[in-house]
Scaffold this motif. Structure first.
Motif, PDB file in Angstrom:
ATOM      1  N   ASN A  76      -0.935   4.400  13.372  1.00  0.00           N
ATOM      2  CA  ASN A  76      -1.636   4.967  12.227  1.00  0.00           C
ATOM      3  C   ASN A  76      -0.671   5.329  11.108  1.00  0.00           C
ATOM      4  OD1 ASN A  76      -4.054   4.695  13.527  1.00  0.00           O
ATOM      5  ND2 ASN A  76      -4.350   6.860  13.924  1.00  0.00           N
ATOM      6  N   GLN A  77       0.493   5.854  11.460  1.00  0.00           N
ATOM      7  CA  GLN A  77       1.482   6.222  10.444  1.00  0.00           C
ATOM      8  C   GLN A  77       2.066   4.985   9.766  1.00  0.00           C
ATOM      9  OE1 GLN A  77       4.354   8.719  12.370  1.00  0.00           O
ATOM     10  NE2 GLN A  77       2.993  10.502  12.423  1.00  0.00           N
ATOM     11  N   LEU A  78       2.258   3.908  10.513  1.00  0.00           N
ATOM     12  CA  LEU A  78       2.789   2.679   9.919  1.00  0.00           C
ATOM     13  C   LEU A  78       1.739   1.967   9.062  1.00  0.00           C
ATOM     14  CD1 LEU A  78       4.830   1.266  12.931  1.00  0.00           C
ATOM     15  CD2 LEU A  78       5.718   2.345  10.863  1.00  0.00           C
ATOM     16  N   LEU A  79       0.469   2.118   9.405  1.00  0.00           N
ATOM     17  CA  LEU A  79      -0.599   1.474   8.665  1.00  0.00           C
ATOM     18  C   LEU A  79      -0.981   2.240   7.402  1.00  0.00           C
ATOM     19  CD1 LEU A  79      -2.494  -0.958   8.847  1.00  0.00           C
ATOM     20  CD2 LEU A  79      -4.089   0.482  10.111  1.00  0.00           C
ATOM     21  N   SER A  80      -0.743   3.529   7.387  1.00  0.00           N
ATOM     22  CA  SER A  80      -1.172   4.379   6.275  1.00  0.00           C
ATOM     23  C   SER A  80      -0.606   3.956   4.918  1.00  0.00           C
ATOM     24  CB  SER A  80      -0.821   5.829   6.564  1.00  0.00           C
ATOM     25  OG  SER A  80      -1.176   6.646   5.495  1.00  0.00           O
ATOM     26  N   PRO A  81       0.698   3.684   4.776  1.00  0.00           N
ATOM     27  CA  PRO A  81       1.196   3.273   3.449  1.00  0.00           C
ATOM     28  C   PRO A  81       0.632   1.935   2.978  1.00  0.00           C
ATOM     29  CG  PRO A  81       3.034   3.717   4.937  1.00  0.00           C
ATOM     30  CD  PRO A  81       1.783   3.849   5.717  1.00  0.00           C
ATOM     31  N   LEU A  82       0.219   1.088   3.906  1.00  0.00           N
ATOM     32  CA  LEU A  82      -0.371  -0.189   3.521  1.00  0.00           C
ATOM     33  C   LEU A  82      -1.812  -0.005   3.062  1.00  0.00           C
ATOM     34  CD1 LEU A  82       0.962  -2.285   6.530  1.00  0.00           C
ATOM     35  CD2 LEU A  82       1.938  -2.107   4.245  1.00  0.00           C
ATOM     36  N   ARG A  83      -2.521   0.938   3.671  1.00  0.00           N
ATOM     37  CA  ARG A  83      -3.910   1.176   3.318  1.00  0.00           C
ATOM     38  C   ARG A  83      -4.059   2.029   2.067  1.00  0.00           C
ATOM     39  NH1 ARG A  83      -6.005   4.431   7.024  1.00  0.00           N
ATOM     40  NH2 ARG A  83      -8.070   4.181   6.142  1.00  0.00           N
ATOM     41  N   VAL A  84      -3.020   2.734   1.667  1.00  0.00           N
ATOM     42  CA  VAL A  84      -3.120   3.612   0.501  1.00  0.00           C
ATOM     43  C   VAL A  84      -3.275   2.817  -0.795  1.00  0.00           C
ATOM     44  CG1 VAL A  84      -0.676   3.888  -0.075  1.00  0.00           C
ATOM     45  CG2 VAL A  84      -2.220   5.804  -0.373  1.00  0.00           C
ATOM     46  N   VAL A  85      -2.964   1.528  -0.760  1.00  0.00           N
ATOM     47  CA  VAL A  85      -3.098   0.684  -1.947  1.00  0.00           C
ATOM     48  C   VAL A  85      -4.547   0.671  -2.428  1.00  0.00           C
ATOM     49  CG1 VAL A  85      -2.910  -1.686  -2.789  1.00  0.00           C
ATOM     50  CG2 VAL A  85      -1.116  -0.732  -1.362  1.00  0.00           C
ATOM     51  N   ILE A  86      -5.498   0.547  -1.506  1.00  0.00           N
ATOM     52  CA  ILE A  86      -6.898   0.525  -1.907  1.00  0.00           C
ATOM     53  C   ILE A  86      -7.326   1.881  -2.457  1.00  0.00           C
ATOM     54  CG2 ILE A  86      -7.820   1.054   0.380  1.00  0.00           C
ATOM     55  CD1 ILE A  86      -9.422  -1.306  -2.152  1.00  0.00           C
ATOM     56  N   GLU A  87      -6.762   2.960  -1.928  1.00  0.00           N
ATOM     57  CA  GLU A  87      -7.092   4.286  -2.463  1.00  0.00           C
ATOM     58  C   GLU A  87      -6.564   4.429  -3.888  1.00  0.00           C
ATOM     59  OE1 GLU A  87      -9.153   6.125  -0.892  1.00  0.00           O
ATOM     60  OE2 GLU A  87      -9.089   4.926   0.931  1.00  0.00           O
ATOM     61  N   HIS A  88      -5.399   3.877  -4.161  1.00  0.00           N
ATOM     62  CA  HIS A  88      -4.865   3.908  -5.520  1.00  0.00           C
ATOM     63  C   HIS A  88      -5.716   3.035  -6.447  1.00  0.00           C
ATOM     64  CE1 HIS A  88      -0.591   5.183  -4.075  1.00  0.00           C
ATOM     65  NE2 HIS A  88      -1.489   6.146  -4.011  1.00  0.00           N
ATOM     66  N   ALA A  89      -6.213   1.916  -5.933  1.00  0.00           N
ATOM     67  CA  ALA A  89      -7.095   1.076  -6.745  1.00  0.00           C
ATOM     68  C   ALA A  89      -8.392   1.826  -7.055  1.00  0.00           C
ATOM     69  CB  ALA A  89      -7.392  -0.232  -6.016  1.00  0.00           C
ATOM     70  N   HIS A  90      -8.934   2.542  -6.075  1.00  0.00           N
ATOM     71  CA  HIS A  90     -10.152   3.314  -6.327  1.00  0.00           C
ATOM     72  C   HIS A  90      -9.913   4.409  -7.360  1.00  0.00           C
ATOM     73  CE1 HIS A  90     -12.183   2.136  -2.285  1.00  0.00           C
ATOM     74  NE2 HIS A  90     -12.304   1.211  -3.207  1.00  0.00           N
ATOM     75  N   SER A  91      -8.774   5.058  -7.293  1.00  0.00           N
ATOM     76  CA  SER A  91      -8.496   6.092  -8.298  1.00  0.00           C
ATOM     77  C   SER A  91      -8.307   5.457  -9.675  1.00  0.00           C
ATOM     78  CB  SER A  91      -7.284   6.927  -7.910  1.00  0.00           C
ATOM     79  OG  SER A  91      -6.110   6.149  -7.929  1.00  0.00           O
ATOM     80  N   GLY A  92      -7.757   4.246  -9.733  1.00  0.00           N
ATOM     81  CA  GLY A  92      -7.631   3.545 -11.008  1.00  0.00           C
ATOM     82  C   GLY A  92      -8.981   3.161 -11.579  1.00  0.00           C
TER      83      GLY A  92
END
Length: 143
Positions: A76-92
């Motif tokens: 989960n910790q290794l996957l988290s930085p990869l999944r945060v990209v979509i969260e940044h896209a949503h905030s954009g």
């Protein structure tokens, strides 16, 4: 529901639904045709959704009254930085405040153009050459 790449460019926007529609139901209602062998990073809202021929990366869910193993927590910790990209896209996308708040316009047909405009503005910002910033030279402090 959105689908974006590593550079936060939104490639797919599903038709909008009310806030009470579950993510899994939307994924089943609007299926994606992804190329075989592509990697799809999902959140826990899409538990049980696995398109054919696609590698699905999903974090492990903590069992009720239980704990995750060390390997599951590490995954989960290794996957988290990869999944945060979509969260940044949503905030954009939500920089257009009309898309972030409650849309009070009458008629459901107005939600789709608002989200489409928000995604288009986000993609324009992502592809802009002005988005890239230069690293500043380190500042030396005299002590």
């Amino acid at each position: 529901m959105t689908l974006c790449d590593a550079m936060q460019y939104v490639h797919y926007l599903s038709p909008t639904e009310g806030g009470r529609v579950h993510d899994k139901k939307m994924a089943d209602e609007y299926p994606l045709a992804l190329p075989p062998g592509s990697v799809l990073r999902q959140d826990l809202g899409l538990l049980g959704h696995a398109p054919a021929g696609v590698v699905v990366e999903r974090p492990h869910k903590k069992p009720p009254k239980g704990e995750l193993s060390f390997a599951q927590r590490l995954y989960n910790q290794l996957l988290s930085p990869l999944r945060v990209v979509i969260e940044h896209a949503h905030s954009g996308i939500k920089r257009l405040h009309m898309a972030a708040g409650t849309l009070r316009l009458r008629g459901e047909w107005r939600r789709d153009p608002v989200m489409l405009a928000a995604c288009a503005l986000h993609n324009l910002r992502v592809r802009s050459p002005l988005r890239a910033y230069r690293a500043c030279a380190p500042v030396k402090l005299n002590t």
